[in-house]
Design a protein around this motif. Structure first.
Motif, PDB file in Angstrom:
ATOM      1  N   GLY A  73       3.330 -36.635 -40.997  1.00 20.02           N
ATOM      2  CA  GLY A  73       1.881 -36.614 -40.794  1.00 20.02           C
ATOM      3  C   GLY A  73       1.499 -35.842 -39.545  1.00 20.02           C
ATOM      4  O   GLY A  73       0.550 -35.043 -39.576  1.00 20.02           O
ATOM      5  N   ARG A  74       2.213 -36.063 -38.460  1.00 19.05           N
ATOM      6  CA  ARG A  74       1.948 -35.298 -37.232  1.00 19.05           C
ATOM      7  C   ARG A  74       2.258 -33.821 -37.430  1.00 19.05           C
ATOM      8  O   ARG A  74       1.569 -32.954 -36.878  1.00 19.05           O
ATOM      9  N   PHE A  75       3.273 -33.535 -38.218  1.00 19.51           N
ATOM     10  CA  PHE A  75       3.650 -32.144 -38.482  1.00 19.51           C
ATOM     11  C   PHE A  75       2.547 -31.400 -39.233  1.00 19.51           C
ATOM     12  O   PHE A  75       2.172 -30.281 -38.854  1.00 19.51           O
ATOM     13  N   LEU A  76       1.994 -32.003 -40.264  1.00 24.96           N
ATOM     14  CA  LEU A  76       0.958 -31.338 -41.043  1.00 24.96           C
ATOM     15  C   LEU A  76      -0.399 -31.371 -40.359  1.00 24.96           C
ATOM     16  O   LEU A  76      -1.260 -30.541 -40.661  1.00 24.96           O
ATOM     17  N   TYR A  77      -0.593 -32.310 -39.451  1.00 26.79           N
ATOM     18  CA  TYR A  77      -1.876 -32.385 -38.751  1.00 26.79           C
ATOM     19  C   TYR A  77      -1.948 -31.415 -37.575  1.00 26.79           C
ATOM     20  O   TYR A  77      -3.036 -31.084 -37.109  1.00 26.79           O
ATOM     21  N   ALA A  78      -0.803 -30.925 -37.119  1.00 25.32           N
ATOM     22  CA  ALA A  78      -0.782 -30.069 -35.922  1.00 25.32           C
ATOM     23  C   ALA A  78      -1.684 -28.842 -36.052  1.00 25.32           C
ATOM     24  O   ALA A  78      -2.489 -28.564 -35.150  1.00 25.32           O
ATOM     25  N   PRO A  79      -1.619 -28.044 -37.124  1.00 23.98           N
ATOM     26  CA  PRO A  79      -2.499 -26.867 -37.202  1.00 23.98           C
ATOM     27  C   PRO A  79      -3.937 -27.199 -37.582  1.00 23.98           C
ATOM     28  O   PRO A  79      -4.808 -26.333 -37.467  1.00 23.98           O
ATOM     29  N   LEU A  80      -4.200 -28.416 -38.030  1.00 25.08           N
ATOM     30  CA  LEU A  80      -5.545 -28.793 -38.449  1.00 25.08           C
ATOM     31  C   LEU A  80      -6.372 -29.377 -37.316  1.00 25.08           C
ATOM     32  O   LEU A  80      -7.531 -29.728 -37.523  1.00 25.08           O
ATOM     33  N   ARG A  81      -5.796 -29.483 -36.153  1.00 24.29           N
ATOM     34  CA  ARG A  81      -6.533 -30.040 -35.012  1.00 24.29           C
ATOM     35  C   ARG A  81      -7.496 -29.039 -34.412  1.00 24.29           C
ATOM     36  O   ARG A  81      -8.449 -29.415 -33.741  1.00 24.29           O
ATOM     37  N   ALA A  93       1.854 -23.492 -34.693  1.00 26.77           N
ATOM     38  CA  ALA A  93       1.605 -24.928 -34.552  1.00 26.77           C
ATOM     39  C   ALA A  93       2.569 -25.734 -35.418  1.00 26.77           C
ATOM     40  O   ALA A  93       3.095 -26.767 -34.989  1.00 26.77           O
ATOM     41  N   LEU A  94       2.820 -25.262 -36.629  1.00 29.37           N
ATOM     42  CA  LEU A  94       3.766 -25.949 -37.502  1.00 29.37           C
ATOM     43  C   LEU A  94       5.179 -25.895 -36.940  1.00 29.37           C
ATOM     44  O   LEU A  94       5.893 -26.911 -36.910  1.00 29.37           O
ATOM     45  N   GLU A  95       5.601 -24.722 -36.471  1.00 31.05           N
ATOM     46  CA  GLU A  95       6.969 -24.586 -35.972  1.00 31.05           C
ATOM     47  C   GLU A  95       7.202 -25.404 -34.709  1.00 31.05           C
ATOM     48  O   GLU A  95       8.245 -26.062 -34.567  1.00 31.05           O
ATOM     49  N   ALA A  96       6.246 -25.381 -33.786  1.00 33.27           N
ATOM     50  CA  ALA A  96       6.417 -26.134 -32.541  1.00 33.27           C
ATOM     51  C   ALA A  96       6.474 -27.636 -32.809  1.00 33.27           C
ATOM     52  O   ALA A  96       7.309 -28.352 -32.231  1.00 33.27           O
ATOM     53  N   GLU A  99       9.860 -28.693 -34.415  1.00 34.37           N
ATOM     54  CA  GLU A  99      10.963 -28.801 -33.456  1.00 34.37           C
ATOM     55  C   GLU A  99      10.902 -30.121 -32.697  1.00 34.37           C
ATOM     56  O   GLU A  99      11.924 -30.783 -32.496  1.00 34.37           O
ATOM     57  N   ASP A 100       9.714 -30.517 -32.281  1.00 41.78           N
ATOM     58  CA  ASP A 100       9.578 -31.784 -31.551  1.00 41.78           C
ATOM     59  C   ASP A 100       9.928 -32.974 -32.439  1.00 41.78           C
ATOM     60  O   ASP A 100      10.617 -33.904 -32.000  1.00 41.78           O
ATOM     61  N   GLU A 101       9.452 -32.966 -33.670  1.00 41.38           N
ATOM     62  CA  GLU A 101       9.707 -34.094 -34.554  1.00 41.38           C
ATOM     63  C   GLU A 101      11.182 -34.180 -34.935  1.00 41.38           C
ATOM     64  O   GLU A 101      11.752 -35.278 -34.987  1.00 41.38           O
ATOM     65  N   LEU A 102      11.818 -33.060 -35.193  1.00 41.85           N
ATOM     66  CA  LEU A 102      13.240 -33.086 -35.542  1.00 41.85           C
ATOM     67  C   LEU A 102      14.086 -33.529 -34.355  1.00 41.85           C
ATOM     68  O   LEU A 102      15.106 -34.206 -34.528  1.00 41.85           O
ATOM     69  N   LYS A 192       9.554 -26.903 -46.672  1.00 40.85           N
ATOM     70  CA  LYS A 192       8.827 -26.786 -47.940  1.00 40.85           C
ATOM     71  C   LYS A 192       7.363 -27.154 -47.776  1.00 40.85           C
ATOM     72  O   LYS A 192       6.468 -26.431 -48.249  1.00 40.85           O
ATOM     73  N   ALA A 193       7.094 -28.270 -47.094  1.00 36.09           N
ATOM     74  CA  ALA A 193       5.703 -28.689 -46.910  1.00 36.09           C
ATOM     75  C   ALA A 193       4.933 -27.694 -46.058  1.00 36.09           C
ATOM     76  O   ALA A 193       3.768 -27.380 -46.327  1.00 36.09           O
ATOM     77  N   GLY A 194       5.582 -27.167 -45.005  1.00 38.61           N
ATOM     78  CA  GLY A 194       4.919 -26.187 -44.157  1.00 38.61           C
ATOM     79  C   GLY A 194       4.617 -24.900 -44.883  1.00 38.61           C
ATOM     80  O   GLY A 194       3.536 -24.310 -44.710  1.00 38.61           O
ATOM     81  N   ASN A 195       5.549 -24.439 -45.715  1.00 39.14           N
ATOM     82  CA  ASN A 195       5.309 -23.208 -46.475  1.00 39.14           C
ATOM     83  C   ASN A 195       4.175 -23.379 -47.482  1.00 39.14           C
ATOM     84  O   ASN A 195       3.328 -22.480 -47.643  1.00 39.14           O
ATOM     85  N   GLU A 196       4.140 -24.529 -48.163  1.00 42.65           N
ATOM     86  CA  GLU A 196       3.063 -24.753 -49.128  1.00 42.65           C
ATOM     87  C   GLU A 196       1.708 -24.843 -48.429  1.00 42.65           C
ATOM     88  O   GLU A 196       0.706 -24.310 -48.926  1.00 42.65           O
TER      89      GLU A 196
END
Length: 242
Positions: A73-81, A93-96, A99-102, A192-196
């Motif tokens: 959720g934090r990963f997909l919300y990052a570029p939508l902020r 935003a997705l890549e950064a 990395e933090d979440e992983l 996959k989720a980031g690419n979609e």
């Protein structure tokens, strides 16, 4: 022979092995609870956000914000902020965030690595100390007599530390590999989720400039600290006499 009896017969090396086993079990149980909560909700969160993004980006952003207690959720919300983004900012935003979440998902791996390396060595050290203690009591003239029967028992008891160290290391290694496989799978899920989501963005870029949320405007001026003004000296009153 009960566990306490085996523990005391294992020698002084059993105490650090006990500490390592407690640390390893604490990490294992914490990570199992983390992955259990995450894997049971992850697919549903991703599907809801991507389905909403096809129709309304604001709804997708709200769903991602509500799911920010989960890494995906934090990963997909990052570029939508952000109120306005371009394709490059969206990807960064997705890549950064990925990395933090992983990196957070790998928490505890260093401790498990230390237990895997130290536990067999401590067990071997306990065995060596036990052998030294057992062989020290042997005298040349007693070889082959009944007085050396206790030495055989002492040698057998000294191997308890090695067996304990190997058991701790094997259990820690098994769960260490399991958690690593989870992290590798999460890399695939995030990619996959980031690419979609990026494909949806390129087809219909969102515009959150009119969204009523806690977005800081561009011309926002932070309040001044109390006790400080922009005047170096107090201004004169408007009706001061000449």
């Amino acid at each position: 022979m009960d566990i306490l009896d085996l523990f005391y017969k294992g020698g002084p090396a059993m105490w650090p092995l006990l500490v390592l086993s407690i640390l390893s079990l604490s990490v294992i149980f914490e990570r199992l609870w983390f992955w259990l909560r995450m894997l049971t909700q992850e697919k549903q969160i991703v599907d809801r956000i991507l389905d909403a993004a096809q129709d309304n980006w604001e709804v997708a952003a709200d769903i991602a914000r509500l799911a920010s207690h989960q890494p995906v959720g934090r990963f997909l919300y990052a570029p939508l902020r952000f109120a306005k983004t371009d394709a490059e900012t969206f990807r960064l935003a997705l890549e950064a965030t990925a990395e933090d979440e992983l990196a957070g998902m790998r928490r505890g791996e260093k401790l498990l690595e230390a237990v895997i390396a130290l536990a067999p060595l401590l067990g071997l050290l306990g065995t060596v100390l036990g052998l030294i203690r057992a062989l020290r009591s042997i005298r040349i003239g007693d070889l082959g007599t009944e007085s050396t029967a206790g030495v055989t028992t002492g040698i057998g008891e000294s191997l308890i530390a090695t067996a304990t160290g190997l058991i701790v290391a094997i259990i820690s290694l098994a769960f260490y590999r399991l958690f690593q496989s989870f992290v590798v799978n999460q890399v695939k899920v995030f990619r996959k989720a980031g690419n979609e989501m990026e494909l949806l963005y390129r087809q219909s870029p969102p515009d959150f400039s009119n969204r009523t949320s806690a977005i800081v405007p561009e011309n926002f001026t932070p309040p001044r600290k109390p006790g400080k003004t922009r005047f170096s000296e107090p201004p004169e009153p408007p009706n001061a006499p000449n």
